[in-house]
Design a protein around this motif. Structure first.
Motif, PDB file in Angstrom:
ATOM      1  N   LYS A  14      34.403  54.675  89.870  1.00  0.00           N
ATOM      2  CA  LYS A  14      33.706  53.410  89.597  1.00  0.00           C
ATOM      3  C   LYS A  14      33.593  53.163  88.100  1.00  0.00           C
ATOM      4  O   LYS A  14      33.824  52.049  87.619  1.00  0.00           O
ATOM      5  CB  LYS A  14      32.309  53.424  90.210  1.00  0.00           C
ATOM      6  CG  LYS A  14      32.272  53.209  91.685  1.00  0.00           C
ATOM      7  CD  LYS A  14      30.820  53.208  92.167  1.00  0.00           C
ATOM      8  CE  LYS A  14      30.728  53.087  93.653  1.00  0.00           C
ATOM      9  NZ  LYS A  14      29.332  53.139  94.123  1.00  0.00           N
ATOM     10  N   LEU A  15      33.237  54.209  87.345  1.00  0.00           N
ATOM     11  CA  LEU A  15      33.103  54.072  85.894  1.00  0.00           C
ATOM     12  C   LEU A  15      34.443  53.734  85.256  1.00  0.00           C
ATOM     13  O   LEU A  15      34.539  52.834  84.421  1.00  0.00           O
ATOM     14  CB  LEU A  15      32.535  55.365  85.295  1.00  0.00           C
ATOM     15  CG  LEU A  15      32.358  55.397  83.783  1.00  0.00           C
ATOM     16  CD1 LEU A  15      31.415  54.291  83.318  1.00  0.00           C
ATOM     17  CD2 LEU A  15      31.839  56.762  83.342  1.00  0.00           C
ATOM     18  N   TYR A  16      35.501  54.435  85.667  1.00  0.00           N
ATOM     19  CA  TYR A  16      36.841  54.182  85.150  1.00  0.00           C
ATOM     20  C   TYR A  16      37.244  52.722  85.381  1.00  0.00           C
ATOM     21  O   TYR A  16      37.718  52.035  84.470  1.00  0.00           O
ATOM     22  CB  TYR A  16      37.830  55.137  85.828  1.00  0.00           C
ATOM     23  CG  TYR A  16      39.278  54.832  85.551  1.00  0.00           C
ATOM     24  CD1 TYR A  16      39.862  55.181  84.340  1.00  0.00           C
ATOM     25  CD2 TYR A  16      40.062  54.180  86.496  1.00  0.00           C
ATOM     26  CE1 TYR A  16      41.188  54.892  84.081  1.00  0.00           C
ATOM     27  CE2 TYR A  16      41.390  53.890  86.249  1.00  0.00           C
ATOM     28  CZ  TYR A  16      41.949  54.247  85.045  1.00  0.00           C
ATOM     29  OH  TYR A  16      43.257  53.952  84.785  1.00  0.00           O
ATOM     30  N   ARG A  17      37.020  52.237  86.603  1.00  0.00           N
ATOM     31  CA  ARG A  17      37.388  50.858  86.930  1.00  0.00           C
ATOM     32  C   ARG A  17      36.555  49.853  86.134  1.00  0.00           C
ATOM     33  O   ARG A  17      37.069  48.833  85.678  1.00  0.00           O
ATOM     34  CB  ARG A  17      37.234  50.616  88.422  1.00  0.00           C
ATOM     35  CG  ARG A  17      38.295  51.310  89.221  1.00  0.00           C
ATOM     36  CD  ARG A  17      38.144  51.080  90.699  1.00  0.00           C
ATOM     37  NE  ARG A  17      39.218  51.737  91.436  1.00  0.00           N
ATOM     38  CZ  ARG A  17      39.142  52.088  92.695  1.00  0.00           C
ATOM     39  NH1 ARG A  17      38.048  51.823  93.397  1.00  0.00           N
ATOM     40  NH2 ARG A  17      40.147  52.692  93.279  1.00  0.00           N
ATOM     41  N   ALA A  18      35.266  50.148  85.947  1.00  0.00           N
ATOM     42  CA  ALA A  18      34.397  49.244  85.186  1.00  0.00           C
ATOM     43  C   ALA A  18      34.816  49.183  83.722  1.00  0.00           C
ATOM     44  O   ALA A  18      34.874  48.098  83.130  1.00  0.00           O
ATOM     45  CB  ALA A  18      32.942  49.686  85.309  1.00  0.00           C
ATOM     46  N   ALA A  21      37.938  47.105  83.416  1.00  0.00           N
ATOM     47  CA  ALA A  21      37.665  45.685  83.627  1.00  0.00           C
ATOM     48  C   ALA A  21      37.022  45.062  82.388  1.00  0.00           C
ATOM     49  O   ALA A  21      37.390  43.958  81.974  1.00  0.00           O
ATOM     50  CB  ALA A  21      36.765  45.489  84.844  1.00  0.00           C
ATOM     51  N   VAL A  22      36.065  45.767  81.787  1.00  0.00           N
ATOM     52  CA  VAL A  22      35.404  45.238  80.591  1.00  0.00           C
ATOM     53  C   VAL A  22      36.399  45.135  79.435  1.00  0.00           C
ATOM     54  O   VAL A  22      36.438  44.124  78.726  1.00  0.00           O
ATOM     55  CB  VAL A  22      34.186  46.104  80.197  1.00  0.00           C
ATOM     56  CG1 VAL A  22      33.670  45.735  78.815  1.00  0.00           C
ATOM     57  CG2 VAL A  22      33.081  45.963  81.228  1.00  0.00           C
ATOM     58  N   LEU A  23      37.227  46.160  79.256  1.00  0.00           N
ATOM     59  CA  LEU A  23      38.226  46.109  78.180  1.00  0.00           C
ATOM     60  C   LEU A  23      39.219  44.966  78.391  1.00  0.00           C
ATOM     61  O   LEU A  23      39.553  44.244  77.448  1.00  0.00           O
ATOM     62  CB  LEU A  23      38.962  47.448  78.069  1.00  0.00           C
ATOM     63  CG  LEU A  23      38.142  48.593  77.499  1.00  0.00           C
ATOM     64  CD1 LEU A  23      38.935  49.900  77.572  1.00  0.00           C
ATOM     65  CD2 LEU A  23      37.710  48.314  76.078  1.00  0.00           C
ATOM     66  N   ALA A  24      39.677  44.776  79.616  1.00  0.00           N
ATOM     67  CA  ALA A  24      40.617  43.686  79.903  1.00  0.00           C
ATOM     68  C   ALA A  24      39.969  42.330  79.622  1.00  0.00           C
ATOM     69  O   ALA A  24      40.606  41.440  79.040  1.00  0.00           O
ATOM     70  CB  ALA A  24      41.084  43.765  81.358  1.00  0.00           C
ATOM     71  N   ASN A  25      38.707  42.172  80.002  1.00  0.00           N
ATOM     72  CA  ASN A  25      38.000  40.913  79.766  1.00  0.00           C
ATOM     73  C   ASN A  25      37.785  40.684  78.274  1.00  0.00           C
ATOM     74  O   ASN A  25      37.933  39.559  77.777  1.00  0.00           O
ATOM     75  CB  ASN A  25      36.669  40.920  80.520  1.00  0.00           C
ATOM     76  CG  ASN A  25      36.110  39.539  80.740  1.00  0.00           C
ATOM     77  OD1 ASN A  25      36.809  38.539  80.612  1.00  0.00           O
ATOM     78  ND2 ASN A  25      34.836  39.465  81.062  1.00  0.00           N
ATOM     79  N   ALA A  26      37.463  41.748  77.547  1.00  0.00           N
ATOM     80  CA  ALA A  26      37.265  41.625  76.092  1.00  0.00           C
ATOM     81  C   ALA A  26      38.560  41.215  75.406  1.00  0.00           C
ATOM     82  O   ALA A  26      38.565  40.347  74.526  1.00  0.00           O
ATOM     83  CB  ALA A  26      36.751  42.947  75.526  1.00  0.00           C
TER      84      ALA A  26
END
Length: 86
Positions: A14-18, A21-26
Motif C-alpha cells: 500500500k505504501l509503495y503504491r501510494a 501515485a503521489v510522485l506521478a501526480n507531482a
C-alpha cells in the motif's frame, strides 16, 4: 511514528503504491514550488495546490478539520494532522 520494519507485507505494498501515485501526480503538475523551485521553462510547479498538510500550519485538515500542526524535526519544519497522521 512507527519503525518501517514493523510494516506488514500488505502495508508495504500500500505504501509503495501510494508513494508512486503521489510522485506521478507531482510530476504531472510540474513539481512543487514551495519556495524557489522553477521548472526548466521558467514557470513554477503547480503541485503545491494539492498538498494536504505542508504549509498549512493552523489551518483545518482537509480530511477531518483538526488544525494542522507544525513542529521542528531534525532542524526542519514538519506539518502533520495530529488526528489522521498518528
Amino acid at each position: 511514528g512507527r519503525p518501517a520494519k514493523s510494516l506488514t507485507d500488505s502495508e508495504k505494498i500500500k505504501l509503495y503504491r501510494a508513494v508512486r501515485a503521489v510522485l506521478a501526480n507531482a510530476i504531472k503538475h510540474g513539481g512543487t514550488s514551495a519556495r524557489d523551485y522553477i521548472r526548466s521553462d521558467g514557470s513554477r510547479g503547480g503541485f503545491a495546490a494539492y498538498l494536504k498538510v505542508y504549509g498549512r500550519g493552523g489551518k483545518p485538515c482537509k480530511r477531518c478539520d483538526t488544525p494542522i500542526k507544525k513542529i521542528k524535526l531534525a532542524g526542519r519544519g514538519t506539518h502533520f494532522c495530529p488526528q489522521c497522521q498518528r
